[in-house]
Structure formats: structure tokens, C-alpha cells
Motif scaffolding. Structure first.
Motif, PDB file in Angstrom:
ATOM      1  N   PHE A  71       0.996  -1.226   0.053  1.00  0.00           N
ATOM      2  CA  PHE A  71      -0.077  -0.024   0.138  1.00  0.00           C
ATOM      3  C   PHE A  71       0.846   1.203  -0.103  1.00  0.00           C
ATOM      4  CE2 PHE A  71      -1.958   3.443   2.420  1.00  0.00           C
ATOM      5  CZ  PHE A  71      -3.277   3.523   1.739  1.00  0.00           C
ATOM      6  N   GLU A  72       0.568   2.176  -0.771  1.00  0.00           N
ATOM      7  CA  GLU A  72       1.365   3.440  -1.006  1.00  0.00           C
ATOM      8  C   GLU A  72       0.471   4.491  -0.900  1.00  0.00           C
ATOM      9  OE1 GLU A  72       3.849   5.508  -4.278  1.00  0.00           O
ATOM     10  OE2 GLU A  72       4.786   3.272  -3.702  1.00  0.00           O
ATOM     11  N   THR A  73       0.944   5.642  -0.137  1.00  0.00           N
ATOM     12  CA  THR A  73       0.246   6.839  -0.224  1.00  0.00           C
ATOM     13  C   THR A  73       1.105   8.004   0.178  1.00  0.00           C
ATOM     14  OG1 THR A  73      -1.560   8.027   1.203  1.00  0.00           O
ATOM     15  CG2 THR A  73      -0.122   6.803   2.546  1.00  0.00           C
ATOM     16  N   PRO A  74       0.773   9.082  -0.438  1.00  0.00           N
ATOM     17  CA  PRO A  74       1.746  10.271  -0.455  1.00  0.00           C
ATOM     18  C   PRO A  74       2.113  10.918   0.962  1.00  0.00           C
ATOM     19  CG  PRO A  74      -0.118  11.046  -1.439  1.00  0.00           C
ATOM     20  CD  PRO A  74      -0.264   9.484  -1.183  1.00  0.00           C
ATOM     21  N   GLY A  75       3.040  11.217   1.221  1.00  0.00           N
ATOM     22  CA  GLY A  75       3.354  11.903   2.510  1.00  0.00           C
ATOM     23  C   GLY A  75       4.801  11.797   3.125  1.00  0.00           C
ATOM     24  N   GLY A  76       5.666  10.886   2.765  1.00  0.00           N
ATOM     25  CA  GLY A  76       6.740  10.785   3.031  1.00  0.00           C
ATOM     26  C   GLY A  76       7.070  10.133   4.553  1.00  0.00           C
ATOM     27  N   HIS A  77       7.986  10.364   5.252  1.00  0.00           N
ATOM     28  CA  HIS A  77       8.167   9.566   6.452  1.00  0.00           C
ATOM     29  C   HIS A  77       7.847  10.402   7.707  1.00  0.00           C
ATOM     30  CE1 HIS A  77      10.615   5.966   7.609  1.00  0.00           C
ATOM     31  NE2 HIS A  77      11.027   6.746   8.729  1.00  0.00           N
ATOM     32  N   THR A  78       6.305  10.173   7.854  1.00  0.00           N
ATOM     33  CA  THR A  78       5.800  11.217   8.753  1.00  0.00           C
ATOM     34  C   THR A  78       4.438  10.758   9.367  1.00  0.00           C
ATOM     35  OG1 THR A  78       4.173  11.926   6.931  1.00  0.00           O
ATOM     36  CG2 THR A  78       6.447  13.029   7.243  1.00  0.00           C
ATOM     37  N   TRP A  79       4.020  11.223  10.395  1.00  0.00           N
ATOM     38  CA  TRP A  79       3.018  10.648  11.117  1.00  0.00           C
ATOM     39  C   TRP A  79       1.506  10.457  10.219  1.00  0.00           C
ATOM     40  CZ3 TRP A  79       2.542   7.387  14.745  1.00  0.00           C
ATOM     41  CH2 TRP A  79       3.545   7.141  15.770  1.00  0.00           C
ATOM     42  N   PRO A  80       1.486  11.321   9.418  1.00  0.00           N
ATOM     43  CA  PRO A  80       0.163  11.379   8.863  1.00  0.00           C
ATOM     44  C   PRO A  80       0.193   9.942   7.773  1.00  0.00           C
ATOM     45  CG  PRO A  80       1.026  13.634   8.650  1.00  0.00           C
ATOM     46  CD  PRO A  80       1.964  12.816   9.338  1.00  0.00           C
ATOM     47  N   VAL A  81       1.221   9.700   7.208  1.00  0.00           N
ATOM     48  CA  VAL A  81       1.467   8.398   6.606  1.00  0.00           C
ATOM     49  C   VAL A  81       1.262   7.210   7.520  1.00  0.00           C
ATOM     50  CG1 VAL A  81       2.905   6.974   5.362  1.00  0.00           C
ATOM     51  CG2 VAL A  81       2.979   9.350   4.692  1.00  0.00           C
ATOM     52  N   TRP A  82       1.905   7.302   8.707  1.00  0.00           N
ATOM     53  CA  TRP A  82       1.879   6.058   9.522  1.00  0.00           C
ATOM     54  C   TRP A  82       0.147   5.945  10.268  1.00  0.00           C
ATOM     55  CZ3 TRP A  82       6.802   8.536  11.762  1.00  0.00           C
ATOM     56  CH2 TRP A  82       7.489   8.373  10.827  1.00  0.00           C
ATOM     57  N   ARG A  83      -0.434   7.269  10.315  1.00  0.00           N
ATOM     58  CA  ARG A  83      -2.050   7.140  10.790  1.00  0.00           C
ATOM     59  C   ARG A  83      -2.530   6.392   9.656  1.00  0.00           C
ATOM     60  NH1 ARG A  83      -3.284  13.112  12.764  1.00  0.00           N
ATOM     61  NH2 ARG A  83      -1.942  13.231  14.625  1.00  0.00           N
ATOM     62  N   GLU A  84      -2.482   6.543   8.405  1.00  0.00           N
ATOM     63  CA  GLU A  84      -2.895   6.184   7.168  1.00  0.00           C
ATOM     64  C   GLU A  84      -2.893   4.616   7.177  1.00  0.00           C
ATOM     65  OE1 GLU A  84      -5.642   6.737   4.141  1.00  0.00           O
ATOM     66  OE2 GLU A  84      -4.542   8.684   4.833  1.00  0.00           O
ATOM     67  N   SER A  85      -1.402   4.203   7.456  1.00  0.00           N
ATOM     68  CA  SER A  85      -1.348   2.996   7.315  1.00  0.00           C
ATOM     69  C   SER A  85      -1.939   2.014   8.727  1.00  0.00           C
ATOM     70  CB  SER A  85       0.224   2.789   7.741  1.00  0.00           C
ATOM     71  OG  SER A  85       0.793   3.270   6.546  1.00  0.00           O
ATOM     72  N   LEU A  86      -2.038   2.603   9.891  1.00  0.00           N
ATOM     73  CA  LEU A  86      -2.613   1.712  10.846  1.00  0.00           C
ATOM     74  C   LEU A  86      -4.047   1.672  10.561  1.00  0.00           C
ATOM     75  CD1 LEU A  86      -2.950   0.617  13.621  1.00  0.00           C
ATOM     76  CD2 LEU A  86      -3.137   2.956  14.681  1.00  0.00           C
ATOM     77  N   TYR A  87      -4.745   2.868  10.118  1.00  0.00           N
ATOM     78  CA  TYR A  87      -6.238   2.738   9.666  1.00  0.00           C
ATOM     79  C   TYR A  87      -6.271   1.976   8.670  1.00  0.00           C
ATOM     80  CZ  TYR A  87     -10.635   4.630   7.508  1.00  0.00           C
ATOM     81  OH  TYR A  87     -11.587   4.534   7.006  1.00  0.00           O
ATOM     82  N   ASN A  88      -5.735   1.458   7.614  1.00  0.00           N
ATOM     83  CA  ASN A  88      -5.975   0.367   6.749  1.00  0.00           C
ATOM     84  C   ASN A  88      -5.623  -0.829   7.191  1.00  0.00           C
ATOM     85  OD1 ASN A  88      -6.868   1.862   4.078  1.00  0.00           O
ATOM     86  ND2 ASN A  88      -5.332   3.192   4.751  1.00  0.00           N
ATOM     87  N   PHE A  89      -4.508  -1.040   7.879  1.00  0.00           N
ATOM     88  CA  PHE A  89      -3.953  -2.225   8.382  1.00  0.00           C
ATOM     89  C   PHE A  89      -5.118  -2.999   9.320  1.00  0.00           C
ATOM     90  CE2 PHE A  89      -1.378  -4.980  11.504  1.00  0.00           C
ATOM     91  CZ  PHE A  89      -0.961  -5.844  10.528  1.00  0.00           C
ATOM     92  N   SER A  90      -5.566  -2.081  10.267  1.00  0.00           N
ATOM     93  CA  SER A  90      -6.225  -2.627  11.370  1.00  0.00           C
ATOM     94  C   SER A  90      -7.605  -2.906  10.931  1.00  0.00           C
ATOM     95  CB  SER A  90      -6.548  -1.339  12.407  1.00  0.00           C
ATOM     96  OG  SER A  90      -7.164  -0.240  12.060  1.00  0.00           O
ATOM     97  N   LYS A  91      -8.154  -2.505   9.684  1.00  0.00           N
ATOM     98  CA  LYS A  91      -9.352  -2.939   8.920  1.00  0.00           C
ATOM     99  C   LYS A  91      -9.235  -4.386   8.267  1.00  0.00           C
ATOM    100  CE  LYS A  91     -10.155   0.362   6.228  1.00  0.00           C
ATOM    101  NZ  LYS A  91     -10.841   1.135   5.144  1.00  0.00           N
ATOM    102  N   LEU A  92      -8.219  -5.063   8.213  1.00  0.00           N
ATOM    103  CA  LEU A  92      -7.713  -6.060   7.728  1.00  0.00           C
ATOM    104  C   LEU A  92      -7.667  -7.346   8.667  1.00  0.00           C
ATOM    105  CD1 LEU A  92      -5.145  -5.082   4.841  1.00  0.00           C
ATOM    106  CD2 LEU A  92      -7.536  -5.493   4.660  1.00  0.00           C
ATOM    107  N   ILE A  93      -7.072  -7.292   9.861  1.00  0.00           N
ATOM    108  CA  ILE A  93      -6.579  -7.961  10.614  1.00  0.00           C
ATOM    109  C   ILE A  93      -7.918  -8.512  11.586  1.00  0.00           C
ATOM    110  CG2 ILE A  93      -4.390  -7.323  10.559  1.00  0.00           C
ATOM    111  CD1 ILE A  93      -4.782  -5.849  13.370  1.00  0.00           C
ATOM    112  N   PHE A  94      -7.646  -9.794  11.949  1.00  0.00           N
ATOM    113  CA  PHE A  94      -8.473 -10.701  12.738  1.00  0.00           C
ATOM    114  C   PHE A  94      -9.922 -10.720  12.104  1.00  0.00           C
ATOM    115  CE2 PHE A  94      -5.849  -8.077  15.946  1.00  0.00           C
ATOM    116  CZ  PHE A  94      -4.795  -9.119  16.023  1.00  0.00           C
ATOM    117  N   LYS A  95      -9.827 -10.793  10.852  1.00  0.00           N
ATOM    118  CA  LYS A  95     -11.104 -11.187  10.223  1.00  0.00           C
ATOM    119  C   LYS A  95     -11.389 -12.349  10.141  1.00  0.00           C
ATOM    120  CE  LYS A  95     -12.520  -6.591  10.019  1.00  0.00           C
ATOM    121  NZ  LYS A  95     -12.774  -6.089   8.816  1.00  0.00           N
TER     122      LYS A  95
END
Length: 370
Positions: free
Chosen positions: A346-370
Motif C-alpha cells: 500500500f502506498e500513500t503520499p506523505g513521506g516519512h511522517t505521522w500522517p502516513v503512519w496514521r493512514e497505515s494503521l487505519y488501513n491495516f487494522s481493518k484487515l486483521i483478525f477477520k
């Protein structure tokens, strides 16, 4: 074999919101200290700063780039930045060459020092990372003794809104690691983990889960996680103690720690998240990240079918080509492709920053434990 997961709607929304006019009049930053009017956000997602330094000769704001401040007749210094992307930004004040934190802002442990923080509003309608009128979970601080470090450490533990109302019900656990220059507070504060999960759980998009954010500044993270953190959590909280209900994820340094741990102990985790990270591709790795990564590639190559069957989710995210870890991740994914290791990217613009990592957690947490 590589899977590509590009959520185009989210990518476009993130990209377009980076310069969206989300405020119609100046608003004080979420992290300004009480009774302070600055820093504040202006229309066009610009930030305005005002610093009192009557005896200074030169004052700058260091936020993505350096901005010269203008001296005012009353001895204060002011400046307005360019348009900023939404989300959390570290910044510093430079007074006559000395870099310090802003006394008008809350401070955060980031970049290895006490740093100031600025929150730029997201585009109108993007409420994924904002406090909402939904049931709220809680984050508690728990001490633990790190065996390899011979010292006490802290972990932050998120429990979902339903945890204290669900009797004997047990929950899956995500172990979530911060990056270098940060500590266990990073995901809890800068990352807004509780807000993200509260909103996702309320909408039914994520399973209720416990999230453990431990201190990754360890001489042996894998050993401390397995010998100290997991046993404490499984003896203290109502969790399901098996691999199907256990996930490990991390950003930057925490992503490397995640990779090292799950390749050494694939039997422990069924869900893996690597955010803005990848094994170091050259010899200039920072301290703690330059282990012999070839041994991990060798393990994967020698039994790829086993690893592919062990990981239900092997999820890798990156903050675009501007992310400082982009090349390491690109090289690592190329080697995964060559040996047939399955993963989702998964790739989203923003660099090495917290906005990118929030986006990563948001998407990852929707996938797990399903």
C-alpha cells in the motif's frame, strides 16, 4: 508473488486534501498550550507562529524547511508557513542558532529530543483521525521489566470501548511499535491510535482489539517482546493467546523490529504490518538496524511455502518516493518477488511522517483478525 493494494479513493483524497482550505478563519493548533493563541492554522492550511524573543538577533521556524521570522516592534517574532499537509508535524524554533522547542506548544518525544507539535486539520469530511461522538476505549500506561535491558520500561495499552462491559469475552492483540527517535508514547499521542480504532470499531470496519505499544528502545527487542511483554499482557488482560489472534506491526525502526521478529518466530504471529520500512539495503544502517539481514532472506527463501502459509496478512506500506525508507523497501520487495514471498503493498503520499503512519494503521487494522 506480490499483491498490489492501492486504495485509489484514499490516495486521491489524501493528495487533494494536502493543500485544501480546511479552515475559513484562523484556528489555534490542537497542541497549543492553554491560553496561547499561537501557533495557529490559517486558511490554505498555512501555519502562523509568534515567538517572544526581544533580545534575539535571528529567529527561525524549522518545519519541513526553515522559515525566517520577522521581528515586530514589541520584540516578538512572527512568520507564516507555506501550505502544509494535513495531520501531525514536528517543528522547532531556532534562536540565534540554538534549536529549541516552542514554549507555546505541547512537547513530544520525537527526532530523539523534546520537539514541538502542530496538527493541521484534515479536509472537510475526513473524520477518520478526529475525535467523534462514538464509544471510546482507553489507553493505560503499564510498567514492565525488560529482561535483556535489565531495566524497567513502559508500555501503553489500548482497550476497546466494549472491553470493560463484555464479561469474560477475550480479544485479539496488535503489538504496535514506534520508530527510531520516539518511544511508547508515539503511537498513543502523535499516532492517535485510540481515536482511529474507536472510530473504526464504531463503524464496524475493524474488529475490537487490544493494542500494545511497548518501548522499542531495547538492546534486544524480540527477546523483550516474547519474554516480557507478551506474557504480561496474556496474564493481565483477557486476550486470545494464539497466533491467529496476535499481530505485530511497526513503523520505520519498528518495522525492522517487526520483520526480524516474525521471521525468527513465524509461529507467533499471523498478521504482520511493516510501515515505511524495510531491511537496510547498504552498510550505512543506523545503530540497531544493521543486523545481518541476509540470514532473514535465507530463512524466507529456504521455506517460502511455510512462511506464505503462516502469515494471513503480510502488509507493507510506504509514504511514496519521498519517504526516506522508500529505496530500502523497494529493494526488499524486489527480493520478496524473486523468491515468491506473498505480501500486500500500500502506498500513500506523505513521506516519512505521522500522517502516513496514521493512514497505515487505519488501513491495516481493518484487515486483521477477520
Amino acid at each position: 508473488m506480490k499483491k498490489i493494494f492501492l486504495a485509489m479513493a484514499l490516495l486521491l483524497a489524501t493528495a487533494s486534501s494536502a493543500h485544501a482550505q480546511v479552515v475559513s478563519e484562523p484556528v489555534t493548533s490542537d497542541y497549543a498550550v492553554r491560553r496561547s493563541a499561537y501557533p495557529r492554522i490559517l486558511p490554505g492550511s498555512r501555519a502562523e507562529f509568534k515567538i517572544s524573543a526581544p533580545d534575539a538577533r535571528k529567529v527561525q521556524i524549522d518545519l519541513d524547511k526553515k522559515y525566517d521570522m520577522e521581528r515586530q516592534p514589541d520584540g516578538s517574532w512572527t512568520c507564516v508557513t507555506d501550505s502544509l499537509g494535513p495531520g501531525f508535524h514536528y517543528y522547532f524554533i531556532i534562536v540565534d542558532g540554538a534549536r529549541v522547542s516552542d514554549p507555546a506548544s505541547e512537547t513530544f518525544f520525537g527526532c530523539g529530543v523534546a520537539a514541538s507539535g502542530l496538527e493541521v486539520p484534515y479536509s472537510e469530511g475526513d473524520v477518520r483521525f478526529q475525535m467523534a461522538d462514538v464509544p471510546h476505549g482507553a489507553i493505560a500506561m503499564r510498567p514492565y521489566y525488560s529482561t535483556p535491558d535489565g531495566a524497567w520500561r513502559r508500555m501503553m495499552v489500548y482497550t476497546p470501548p466494549c472491553y470493560h462491559k463484555s464479561g469474560d469475552k477475550k480479544y485479539p492483540v496488535l503489538y504496535l511499535q514506534h520508530g527510531g527517535g520516539e518511544d511508547e508514547r508515539g503511537w498513543a499521542i502523535q499516532g492517535r491510535t485510540n481515536i482511529i480504532l474507536d472510530n473504526l470499531i464504531a463503524s464496524g470496519e475493524a474488529e475490537p482489539m487490544i493494542i500494545v505499544m511497548a518501548d522499542g528502545n531495547s538492546t534486544d527487542f524480540t527477546r523483550s517482546l516474547i519474554e516480557d511483554c507478551i506474557p504480561l499482557i496474556e496474564s493481565t488482560y483477557r486476550v486470545i493467546p494464539d497466533a491467529d489472534h496476535r499481530a505485530l506491526a511497526g513503523l520505520s525502526m519498528g518495522g525492522i523490529q517487526t520483520l526480524n521478529t516474525v521471521i525468527e518466530h513465524p509461529e507467533l504471529f499471523r498478521h504482520v504490518g511493516v510501515f515505511s520500512s524495510g531491511w537496510w539495503a547498504d552498510a550505512n544502517a543506523p545503530a540497531g538496524m544493521g543486523k545481518d539481514t541476509e540470514k532473514y532472506y535465507s530463512k524466507l527463501a529456504s521455506d517460502k511455502d511455510y512462511f506464505n502459509s503462516q502469515f494471513k496478512n503480510f502488509w507493507i506500506s510506504m509514504g511514496g518516493e519521498e519517504d526516506i525508507a522508500f529505496n530500502n523497501c523497494r529493494i526488499m520487495r524486489g527480493r520478496f518477488d524473486d523468491m515468491g514471498i506473498k505480501y500486500t503493498y500500500f502506498e500513500t503520499p506523505g513521506g516519512h511522517t505521522w500522517p502516513v503512519w496514521r493512514e497505515s494503521l487505519y488501513n491495516f487494522s481493518k484487515l486483521i483478525f477477520k
